[in-house]
Design an enzyme around this catalytic site. Structure first.
Site, PDB file in Angstrom:
ATOM      1  N   THR A 256     -46.676 -34.800 -99.911  1.00  0.00           N
ATOM      2  CA  THR A 256     -45.873 -33.651-100.310  1.00  0.00           C
ATOM      3  C   THR A 256     -46.263 -32.945-101.613  1.00  0.00           C
ATOM      4  OG1 THR A 256     -44.080 -34.949 -99.383  1.00  0.00           O
ATOM      5  CG2 THR A 256     -43.443 -33.107-100.777  1.00  0.00           C
ATOM      6  N   ARG A 284     -39.890 -37.534 -86.538  1.00  0.00           N
ATOM      7  CA  ARG A 284     -39.660 -38.285 -87.803  1.00  0.00           C
ATOM      8  C   ARG A 284     -39.457 -37.286 -88.948  1.00  0.00           C
ATOM      9  NH1 ARG A 284     -41.948 -38.299 -93.123  1.00  0.00           N
ATOM     10  NH2 ARG A 284     -41.509 -40.298 -94.065  1.00  0.00           N
ATOM     11  N   VAL A 285     -38.441 -37.534 -89.766  1.00  0.00           N
ATOM     12  CA  VAL A 285     -38.179 -36.692 -90.942  1.00  0.00           C
ATOM     13  C   VAL A 285     -38.107 -37.595 -92.165  1.00  0.00           C
ATOM     14  CG1 VAL A 285     -36.545 -35.112 -92.026  1.00  0.00           C
ATOM     15  CG2 VAL A 285     -36.921 -34.994 -89.564  1.00  0.00           C
ATOM     16  N   GLY A 286     -38.725 -37.183 -93.244  1.00  0.00           N
ATOM     17  CA  GLY A 286     -38.719 -37.977 -94.473  1.00  0.00           C
ATOM     18  C   GLY A 286     -37.695 -37.487 -95.477  1.00  0.00           C
ATOM     19  N   ASP A 287     -38.018 -37.646 -96.727  1.00  0.00           N
ATOM     20  CA  ASP A 287     -37.073 -37.374 -97.819  1.00  0.00           C
ATOM     21  C   ASP A 287     -36.905 -35.901 -98.153  1.00  0.00           C
ATOM     22  OD1 ASP A 287     -39.919 -37.922 -98.687  1.00  0.00           O
ATOM     23  OD2 ASP A 287     -39.140 -36.898-100.460  1.00  0.00           O
ATOM     24  N   THR A 306     -42.294 -37.275-104.463  1.00  0.00           N
ATOM     25  CA  THR A 306     -43.346 -37.282-103.454  1.00  0.00           C
ATOM     26  C   THR A 306     -43.683 -38.739-103.154  1.00  0.00           C
ATOM     27  OG1 THR A 306     -45.697 -36.819-103.082  1.00  0.00           O
ATOM     28  CG2 THR A 306     -45.011 -36.922-105.366  1.00  0.00           C
ATOM     29  N   GLY A 307     -44.164 -38.991-101.945  1.00  0.00           N
ATOM     30  CA  GLY A 307     -44.518 -40.370-101.606  1.00  0.00           C
ATOM     31  C   GLY A 307     -43.807 -40.812-100.347  1.00  0.00           C
ATOM     32  N   LYS A 308     -43.705 -42.099-100.184  1.00  0.00           N
ATOM     33  CA  LYS A 308     -43.147 -42.685 -98.965  1.00  0.00           C
ATOM     34  C   LYS A 308     -41.689 -42.250 -98.774  1.00  0.00           C
ATOM     35  CE  LYS A 308     -43.544 -45.703 -95.612  1.00  0.00           C
ATOM     36  NZ  LYS A 308     -44.435 -45.429 -94.494  1.00  0.00           N
ATOM     37  N   GLY A 309     -41.477 -41.366 -97.803  1.00  0.00           N
ATOM     38  CA  GLY A 309     -40.163 -40.759 -97.626  1.00  0.00           C
ATOM     39  C   GLY A 309     -39.063 -41.768 -97.393  1.00  0.00           C
TER      40      GLY A 309
HETATM   41  N1  GLY Z   1     -42.511 -37.537 -98.846  1.00  0.00           N
HETATM   42  C1  GLY Z   1     -42.728 -36.913 -97.612  1.00  0.00           C
HETATM   43  C2  GLY Z   1     -42.377 -37.690 -96.445  1.00  0.00           C
HETATM   44  O1  GLY Z   1     -42.326 -38.920 -96.487  1.00  0.00           O
HETATM   45  O2  GLY Z   1     -42.133 -37.098 -95.428  1.00  0.00           O
END
Ligand code: GLY
Length: 388
Positions: A256, A284-287, A306-309
């Site tokens: 991101t 799939r939707v992240g943060d 930013t990073g692992k949602g």
């Molecule tokens: N940070 C973006 C996502 O995990 O979708």
């Protein structure tokens, strides 16, 4: 020529592609003169003024800081153009994100991550300002600037639009469509496939029967060879379409893009745009579009993660950083406290600004750049400072 110690580079790769190391990777190194000077500058209320700070995503190498640097320049022009206007912070945030969405080296807009089927891209974006005006979109495809759709949602009575509904809004707005897939994104998915088909498979994918949950139109690849063939077919189709593709170096994992803005009047905005994580099934939707997870803005500051949602949602990162900013904590302390539970393997980066200052923190490398009235800062030059 003077001997260059590898130590600063080790620091930069492990924890310091940003202003301050995270506590989650062990001991926090003593601040350098350069770090202290940044803090002092920002702690002086007489110097607190307009600021734009943008990142190219957790995992993006500092050497790509030219991308965020160009973007914050563009954002700053908008800030000056709209000076005094209530929407100045938002206009600057959008202009900054648009440039990053157009930069194929980053995972947003052109160059966004491909989904597991090797052909689809589902983009998410969000924007928020200090009037707590929030808008987000999730799962839109083929839109050059997803951030524009998020901004349109912020003007509506809704907070979040997904999939087809969001897509139709983009069409109503007449937003430019384009093929966002790049050779670089295919190369990144190739590495993802290699992890997925390794024995045992990597991380959470080892625990999950993803073939049983495959939800794309095309069948799930049965082997790494079949997965690679999917990508090659997509590449050939793109070549037939005359897609030349940006010439980029082999990339690292990255995420991101994001921005935080503070105006001369102390108004704030934050914005994010993403293609999501590399290994993801349809839907799939992240943060990013989740209020208080990926971003937050209010009268006390602005935060963009930013990073692992999944980790960012779990830790409610942006909301927690913001709460600490509102209680007067320095941005770097607020960020470090909020991401303490996120491991470097999951990976997270956060940028934040308040009246107390600004900070960019990542568990690994992260390209970023900041621009205030008098000065420019970039992750790459910052690391060189450390190398003296
Ligand atoms: N940070 C973006 C996502 O995990 O979708």
């Amino acid at each position: 020529m003077r001997h260059r110690s590898p130590w600063p580079w080790v620091l930069s790769l492990v924890a310091l592609a940003a202003c301050h190391a995270t506590s989650s990777v062990g001991e926090v190194p003593a601040p350098t003169t350069h770090e202290r000077s940044v803090e002092r500058l920002e702690a002086d209320p007489a110097r607190v003024g307009p600021l734009i700070l943008a990142h190219g995503g957790q995992g993006s190498p500092a050497s790509r800081s030219d991308g965020p640097a160009a973007a914050v320049e563009r954002g700053f022009e908008q800030l000056e153009h709209h000076a005094g206007d209530q929407r100045a912070a938002v206009a600057a945030a959008i202009a900054t994100i648009e440039l990053l969405e157009d930069d194929p080296r980053f995972n947003a807009g052109t160059g966004a991550n491909l989904r597991l089927d090797g052909v689809s891209i589902e983009a998410d974006a969000a924007i928020m300002d200090d009037r707590e005006r929030f808008g987000a979109v999730a799962g839109i495809a083929g839109i050059r600037h997803p951030i524009r759709v998020a901004e349109a949602v912020a003007d509506s009575p809704h907070l979040l639009l997904v999939g087809d509904g969001a897509q139709k809004i983009a069409a109503t707005l007449g937003l430019e469509t384009r093929d966002l897939a790049t050779p670089q994104a295919r190369a990144k998915l190739e590495r993802g496939y290699a992890r997925l088909f390794s024995e045992p498979a990597d991380g959470p994918w080892a625990q999950w029967d993803w073939r049983a949950h495959w939800n794309f139109e095309t069948p799930a690849p049965a082997s790494l060879d079949e997965a690679m063939a999917l990508l090659r077919a997509a590449e050939l189709a793109a070549a037939d379409d005359g897609e030349s593709g940006p010439q980029v170096t082999p990339d690292q994992t990255q995420d991101t893009v994001g921005v935080v803005v503070r105006t001369a009047q102390g108004r704030y905005a934050a914005a994010l745009s993403t293609g999501g994580t590399t290994l993801a099934i349809h839907g799939r939707v992240g943060d990013v579009p989740i209020l208080g997870a990926g971003l937050y803005a209010g009268p006390d500051g602005a935060v963009a993660a930013t990073g692992k949602g999944e980790a960012i949602i779990r830790e409610r990162v942006a909301a927690r950083v913001y709460d600490l900013l509102a209680r007067g904590h320095l941005p770097k302390d607020a960020i470090n406290a909020a991401i303490r539970e996120i491991s470097p393997e999951e990976g997270v980066g956060v940028i934040a600004v308040s009246q107390q200052g600004w900070s960019a923190v990542a568990t690994s490398q992260m390209a970023w750049a900041a621009r205030d009235r008098d000065q420019r800062h970039r992750a790459d030059t910052f690391i060189q400072h450390r190398d003296r």
